[in-house]
Design an enzyme around this catalytic site. Structure first.
Site, PDB file in Angstrom:
ATOM      1  N   PHE A 226      -9.749  58.734  -6.943  1.00  0.00           N
ATOM      2  CA  PHE A 226      -9.092  59.302  -8.134  1.00  0.00           C
ATOM      3  C   PHE A 226      -7.985  58.323  -8.557  1.00  0.00           C
ATOM      4  O   PHE A 226      -6.820  58.689  -8.673  1.00  0.00           O
ATOM      5  CB  PHE A 226      -8.523  60.702  -7.860  1.00  0.00           C
ATOM      6  CG  PHE A 226      -9.511  61.659  -7.238  1.00  0.00           C
ATOM      7  CD1 PHE A 226     -10.392  62.366  -8.046  1.00  0.00           C
ATOM      8  CD2 PHE A 226      -9.569  61.838  -5.866  1.00  0.00           C
ATOM      9  CE1 PHE A 226     -11.309  63.260  -7.483  1.00  0.00           C
ATOM     10  CE2 PHE A 226     -10.485  62.718  -5.292  1.00  0.00           C
ATOM     11  CZ  PHE A 226     -11.349  63.430  -6.100  1.00  0.00           C
ATOM     12  N   ASP A 248     -12.949  56.148  -9.646  1.00  0.00           N
ATOM     13  CA  ASP A 248     -12.582  57.179 -10.630  1.00  0.00           C
ATOM     14  C   ASP A 248     -13.806  57.418 -11.514  1.00  0.00           C
ATOM     15  O   ASP A 248     -14.579  56.502 -11.786  1.00  0.00           O
ATOM     16  CB  ASP A 248     -11.392  56.707 -11.491  1.00  0.00           C
ATOM     17  CG  ASP A 248     -10.680  57.870 -12.163  1.00  0.00           C
ATOM     18  OD1 ASP A 248      -9.553  58.212 -11.745  1.00  0.00           O
ATOM     19  OD2 ASP A 248     -11.242  58.451 -13.123  1.00  0.00           O
ATOM     20  N   ASP A 298      -6.250  61.672  -4.310  1.00  0.00           N
ATOM     21  CA  ASP A 298      -5.282  62.247  -5.266  1.00  0.00           C
ATOM     22  C   ASP A 298      -6.053  62.927  -6.404  1.00  0.00           C
ATOM     23  O   ASP A 298      -6.033  62.465  -7.544  1.00  0.00           O
ATOM     24  CB  ASP A 298      -4.375  61.120  -5.802  1.00  0.00           C
ATOM     25  CG  ASP A 298      -3.301  61.649  -6.728  1.00  0.00           C
ATOM     26  OD1 ASP A 298      -2.988  62.855  -6.658  1.00  0.00           O
ATOM     27  OD2 ASP A 298      -2.772  60.848  -7.535  1.00  0.00           O
ATOM     28  N   CYS A 338      -1.997  68.697  -6.470  1.00  0.00           N
ATOM     29  CA  CYS A 338      -1.023  68.945  -7.541  1.00  0.00           C
ATOM     30  C   CYS A 338      -1.237  70.345  -8.118  1.00  0.00           C
ATOM     31  O   CYS A 338      -0.829  70.630  -9.238  1.00  0.00           O
ATOM     32  CB  CYS A 338      -1.105  67.865  -8.614  1.00  0.00           C
ATOM     33  SG  CYS A 338      -2.706  67.732  -9.390  1.00  0.00           S
TER      34      CYS A 338
HETATM   35  N1  SAH Z   1      -3.914  58.527  -8.391  1.00  0.00           N
HETATM   36  C1  SAH Z   1      -3.684  58.401  -9.812  1.00  0.00           C
HETATM   37  C2  SAH Z   1      -3.691  59.709 -10.551  1.00  0.00           C
HETATM   38  C3  SAH Z   1      -4.921  60.548 -10.354  1.00  0.00           C
HETATM   39  S1  SAH Z   1      -5.192  61.689 -11.616  1.00  0.00           S
HETATM   40  C4  SAH Z   1      -2.409  57.641 -10.075  1.00  0.00           C
HETATM   41  O1  SAH Z   1      -1.715  57.268  -9.127  1.00  0.00           O
HETATM   42  O2  SAH Z   1      -2.093  57.426 -11.230  1.00  0.00           O
HETATM   43  C5  SAH Z   1      -6.800  62.242 -11.282  1.00  0.00           C
HETATM   44  C6  SAH Z   1      -7.891  61.262 -11.632  1.00  0.00           C
HETATM   45  O3  SAH Z   1      -9.099  61.811 -11.134  1.00  0.00           O
HETATM   46  C7  SAH Z   1      -8.159  61.024 -13.100  1.00  0.00           C
HETATM   47  O4  SAH Z   1      -8.085  59.660 -13.362  1.00  0.00           O
HETATM   48  C8  SAH Z   1      -9.609  61.525 -13.349  1.00  0.00           C
HETATM   49  O5  SAH Z   1     -10.353  60.686 -14.215  1.00  0.00           O
HETATM   50  C9  SAH Z   1     -10.175  61.457 -11.987  1.00  0.00           C
HETATM   51  N2  SAH Z   1     -11.241  62.393 -11.668  1.00  0.00           N
HETATM   52  C10 SAH Z   1     -11.332  63.721 -11.937  1.00  0.00           C
HETATM   53  N3  SAH Z   1     -12.421  64.257 -11.357  1.00  0.00           N
HETATM   54  C11 SAH Z   1     -13.044  63.256 -10.688  1.00  0.00           C
HETATM   55  C12 SAH Z   1     -14.215  63.176  -9.879  1.00  0.00           C
HETATM   56  N4  SAH Z   1     -14.941  64.236  -9.611  1.00  0.00           N
HETATM   57  N5  SAH Z   1     -14.531  61.984  -9.359  1.00  0.00           N
HETATM   58  C13 SAH Z   1     -13.796  60.882  -9.615  1.00  0.00           C
HETATM   59  N6  SAH Z   1     -12.678  60.906 -10.357  1.00  0.00           N
HETATM   60  C14 SAH Z   1     -12.316  62.077 -10.887  1.00  0.00           C
END
Ligand code: SAH
Length: 394
Positions: A226, A248, A298, A338
């Site tokens: 993520f 991601d 995350d 979160c």
């Molecule tokens: N770690 C990041 C913030 C994560 S926010 C930082 O430090 O900025 C959550 C992220 O998860 C988003 O970018 C979203 O595109 C991604 N996401 C949501 N569902 C997902 C999934 N099933 N598989 C992969 N990525 C996902």
């Protein structure tokens, strides 16, 4: 001003300075308030409790703002609230960090207002009808106080829908930000896309945790799940990680992360980006037998409300179980939630459950929380949403 009387015995939370009054607690409304109007709230015995924003469409019928009866809620009240919030963040901003949250809703006595600074631009989220009503004044005050190049509305659609507000996004004042705006956090440069990026464009709530995690990654093989625009990946690279794999599902996030690796002149050969669903990708790694030294999980908010808790707990458990299975012996898992509805104790239980399912012993070696620009008012524990654990998987 419209007066609202609460049912007998329903004044306790307001007396304890909790900022929400649920619709079921209202006894009488003296007058016909419009959504977003400031109303005066009284206990059943007519004791003054607080001023708040009324909204007939929301489960939270009144969002309390001010507990002093003699205080007028006018432009100078807003000005002093905003000034106080902004001043309390100044120690975060420096030549190394030019992005942070300036106003955090209830925690700053402005329920439904979020203001994030991105270099010379401000991004607003307007999530209550009360704030929506005074938007013009707020923009005016922010212009005077901060002289930004532009102020942009980036309100979250779901929260606005709950308040019965139309979905809006756009420029409120000044210049439109460039398609990719460069910001700095702890000396690391990020191109962010305010107009199309997620949430408000950048997750500044992980600022401290990125640095803490990075301090464990020197010479390590890191998997950042993520990864969005690369917060954990870039900090790990800055700290000498041997390699980073960033996963991601969003194409824009992966593109932005790649741009950010180049922007910081990190060695591109150390970075692998994968656009995929994390759950799927973790299973692929498991099948191929690939292991990592440090894994970051995350995910987005799995539990938007308490009713979604059971499902969310299972999703967190599954994700963490997979993460634990992909670590070298003694490897580290940095795992976050979160979801406001999942408190730290519940989260620890979920991780314990994941460890049992994975057949692993784990030690908690650190706890993560939200940084100073996301304060938690002691009377509003719901504001504590970000939590994380750094666990060693034996
Ligand atoms: N770690 C990041 C913030 C994560 S926010 C930082 O430090 O900025 C959550 C992220 O998860 C988003 O970018 C979203 O595109 C991604 N996401 C949501 N569902 C997902 C999934 N099933 N598989 C992969 N990525 C996902």
């Amino acid at each position: 001003m419209v007066e609202i009387i609460l049912k007998k015995g329903k004044e306790k939370a307001a007396l304890q300075r909790h900022p929400w009054i649920f619709s079921g607690a209202l006894d009488k409304i003296k007058g016909k308030p419009e959504n977003g109007d400031v109303v005066k709230v009284f206990a059943f015995d007519h004791e003054f409790l607080a001023y708040g924003y009324y909204n007939a469409n929301s489960r939270v019928a009144v969002r309390l703002l001010e507990w002093n009866e003699n205080q007028l809620i006018n432009k100078s009240w807003y000005q002093s609230r905003l000034k106080q919030a902004i001043a309390s963040r100044q120690f975060i901003l420096s030549d190394q960090t030019n992005t942070c949250r300036l106003v955090f809703s209830e925690a700053d006595f402005l329920p439904g207002l979020i203001v994030d600074q991105y270099a010379d631009f401000l991004s607003l989220q307007i999530l209550s009808s009360g704030i929506e009503k005074v938007k013009t004044e707020l923009v005016d005050i922010l212009r005077t106080e901060l002289q930004p190049k532009g102020i942009f509305d980036k309100s979250d659609a779901t929260a606005r829908r709950h308040e019965g507000l139309p979905i809006e996004n756009g420029l409120l004042w000044g210049e439109n930000p460039p398609e990719f705006l460069e910001v700095k956090e702890n000396g690391i440069r990020y191109n962010i896309n305010i107009a199309e990026g997620q949430k408000s464009g950048f997750y500044c709530d992980q600022r401290d945790n990125r640095q803490i995690l990075a301090s464990y990654t020197k010479g390590k093989k890191v998997l950042d799940c993520f990864s969005y625009s690369g917060g954990f990946s870039l900090n790990s690279l800055a700290n000498g990680a041997a390699s980073v794999t960033s996963v991601d599902s969003s194409g824009l996030a992966v593109e932005t992360l790649k741009q950010n690796v180049a922007l910081n002149r990190f060695e591109e050969s150390k970075v692998t980006t994968i656009q995929s669903d994390v759950n799927k990708q973790l299973r692929t790694f498991k099948e191929s037998g690939e292991l990592f030294d440090v894994i970051v999980l995350d995910p987005p908010k799995y539990a938007p409300s308490r009713s979604a808790l059971d499902r969310a707990a299972r999703a967190y458990k599954d994700l963490n179980r997979l993460g634990m299975l992909l670590l070298e012996k003694g490897g580290l898992l940095a795992t976050f939630s979160c979801s406001g509805a999942v408190d730290l104790e519940t989260f620890k239980q979920i991780i314990a459950w994941a460890a049992l399912d994975a057949g692993k012993e784990v030690q908690i070696i650190k706890q993560f929380s939200q940084p100073e620009d996301h304060p938690v008012r002691i009377s509003f524990p719901e504001g504590e949403y970000l939590k994380g654990l750094l666990v060693r998987v034996l």
